[in-house]
Design a protein around this motif. Structure first.
Motif, PDB file in Angstrom:
ATOM      1  N   VAL A   1      16.471  45.059 -58.639  1.00 49.12           N
ATOM      2  CA  VAL A   1      17.345  46.074 -58.221  1.00 49.12           C
ATOM      3  C   VAL A   1      17.871  45.723 -56.854  1.00 49.12           C
ATOM      4  CG1 VAL A   1      16.406  47.916 -59.783  1.00 49.12           C
ATOM      5  CG2 VAL A   1      15.540  47.345 -57.233  1.00 49.12           C
ATOM      6  N   THR A   2      18.981  46.138 -56.504  1.00 52.65           N
ATOM      7  CA  THR A   2      19.569  46.020 -54.850  1.00 52.65           C
ATOM      8  C   THR A   2      19.956  47.466 -54.582  1.00 52.65           C
ATOM      9  OG1 THR A   2      21.757  45.694 -55.773  1.00 52.65           O
ATOM     10  CG2 THR A   2      20.423  43.924 -55.211  1.00 52.65           C
ATOM     11  N   GLY A   3      19.627  47.768 -53.253  1.00 53.74           N
ATOM     12  CA  GLY A   3      20.345  49.071 -52.716  1.00 53.74           C
ATOM     13  C   GLY A   3      19.073  50.049 -52.619  1.00 53.74           C
TER      14      GLY A   3
ATOM     15  N   GLU B   1      13.017  53.600 -51.611  1.00 56.77           N
ATOM     16  CA  GLU B   1      12.985  52.186 -51.254  1.00 56.77           C
ATOM     17  C   GLU B   1      14.294  51.644 -51.066  1.00 56.77           C
ATOM     18  OE1 GLU B   1       9.085  50.621 -53.746  1.00 56.77           O
ATOM     19  OE2 GLU B   1      10.905  51.003 -54.680  1.00 56.77           O
ATOM     20  N   TYR B   2      14.319  50.589 -50.341  1.00 56.40           N
ATOM     21  CA  TYR B   2      15.532  49.727 -50.387  1.00 56.40           C
ATOM     22  C   TYR B   2      15.347  48.182 -50.738  1.00 56.40           C
ATOM     23  CZ  TYR B   2      20.183  48.278 -48.607  1.00 56.40           C
ATOM     24  OH  TYR B   2      21.462  47.529 -48.767  1.00 56.40           O
ATOM     25  N   TYR B   3      16.381  47.525 -51.292  1.00 57.26           N
ATOM     26  CA  TYR B   3      16.189  46.193 -51.671  1.00 57.26           C
ATOM     27  C   TYR B   3      17.595  45.634 -51.339  1.00 57.26           C
ATOM     28  CZ  TYR B   3      12.199  47.354 -54.497  1.00 57.26           C
ATOM     29  OH  TYR B   3      10.933  47.944 -54.876  1.00 57.26           O
TER      30      TYR B   3
ATOM     31  N   HIS C   1      17.524  40.875 -52.977  1.00 56.85           N
ATOM     32  CA  HIS C   1      16.659  41.745 -54.108  1.00 56.85           C
ATOM     33  C   HIS C   1      15.399  41.800 -53.507  1.00 56.85           C
ATOM     34  CE1 HIS C   1      19.692  40.765 -57.183  1.00 56.85           C
ATOM     35  NE2 HIS C   1      19.581  39.728 -56.870  1.00 56.85           N
ATOM     36  N   VAL C   2      14.980  41.404 -52.203  1.00 59.95           N
ATOM     37  CA  VAL C   2      13.769  41.756 -51.622  1.00 59.95           C
ATOM     38  C   VAL C   2      13.728  43.169 -50.794  1.00 59.95           C
ATOM     39  CG1 VAL C   2      12.116  40.678 -49.746  1.00 59.95           C
ATOM     40  CG2 VAL C   2      13.625  39.156 -51.061  1.00 59.95           C
TER      41      VAL C   2
END
Length: 117
Positions: free
Chosen positions: A65-67, A77-79, A83-84
């Motif tokens: 996931v991203t964002g 959470e945020y990615y 993607h990290v």
């Protein structure tokens, strides 16, 4: 022999590489897409994976996931585009600014930082 393609076995999805062997670890593909396969060669879905000190989350389709990611009881959470998961840093979405703490969750309430004097 299966090469460079997916194969379902029951509820488990595998990806066979150029050598015909099922892969493990991170797999980058297509337009900045990322998947992860465990030591048992099964694709991760709806779960976390870490590589070194970097944490990723893989969604229901197996892609990282991203964002922003909402989960649990009002947790966030945020990615990044890599993607990290963000930890101990800021991220903005539109006109909203968030800070993500050492566990990766968005901080709520007052946050003290810098010199305490």
């Amino acid at each position: 022999m299966t090469r460079n393609q997916y194969q379902w076995q029951g509820n488990n999805l595998y990806y066979y590489g150029n050598d015909g062997q099922p892969i493990t670890g991170l797999r980058h593909y297509s337009n900045n897409k990322l998947e992860y396969y465990g030591t048992d060669h099964v694709q991760y879905r709806n779960r976390y994976a870490s590589q070194g000190n970097q944490l990723y989350y893989f969604g229901s389709n197996g892609d990282a996931v991203t964002g922003l990611r909402h989960y649990g009881n009002n947790k966030l959470e945020y990615y990044g585009t890599d993607h990290v998961q963000y930890r101990n840093r800021y991220a903005s979405q539109g006109n909203q600014l968030y800070y993500f703490g050492s566990n990766g969750d968005a901080v709520t309430g007052l946050r003290h930082y810098g010199n305490k004097s």
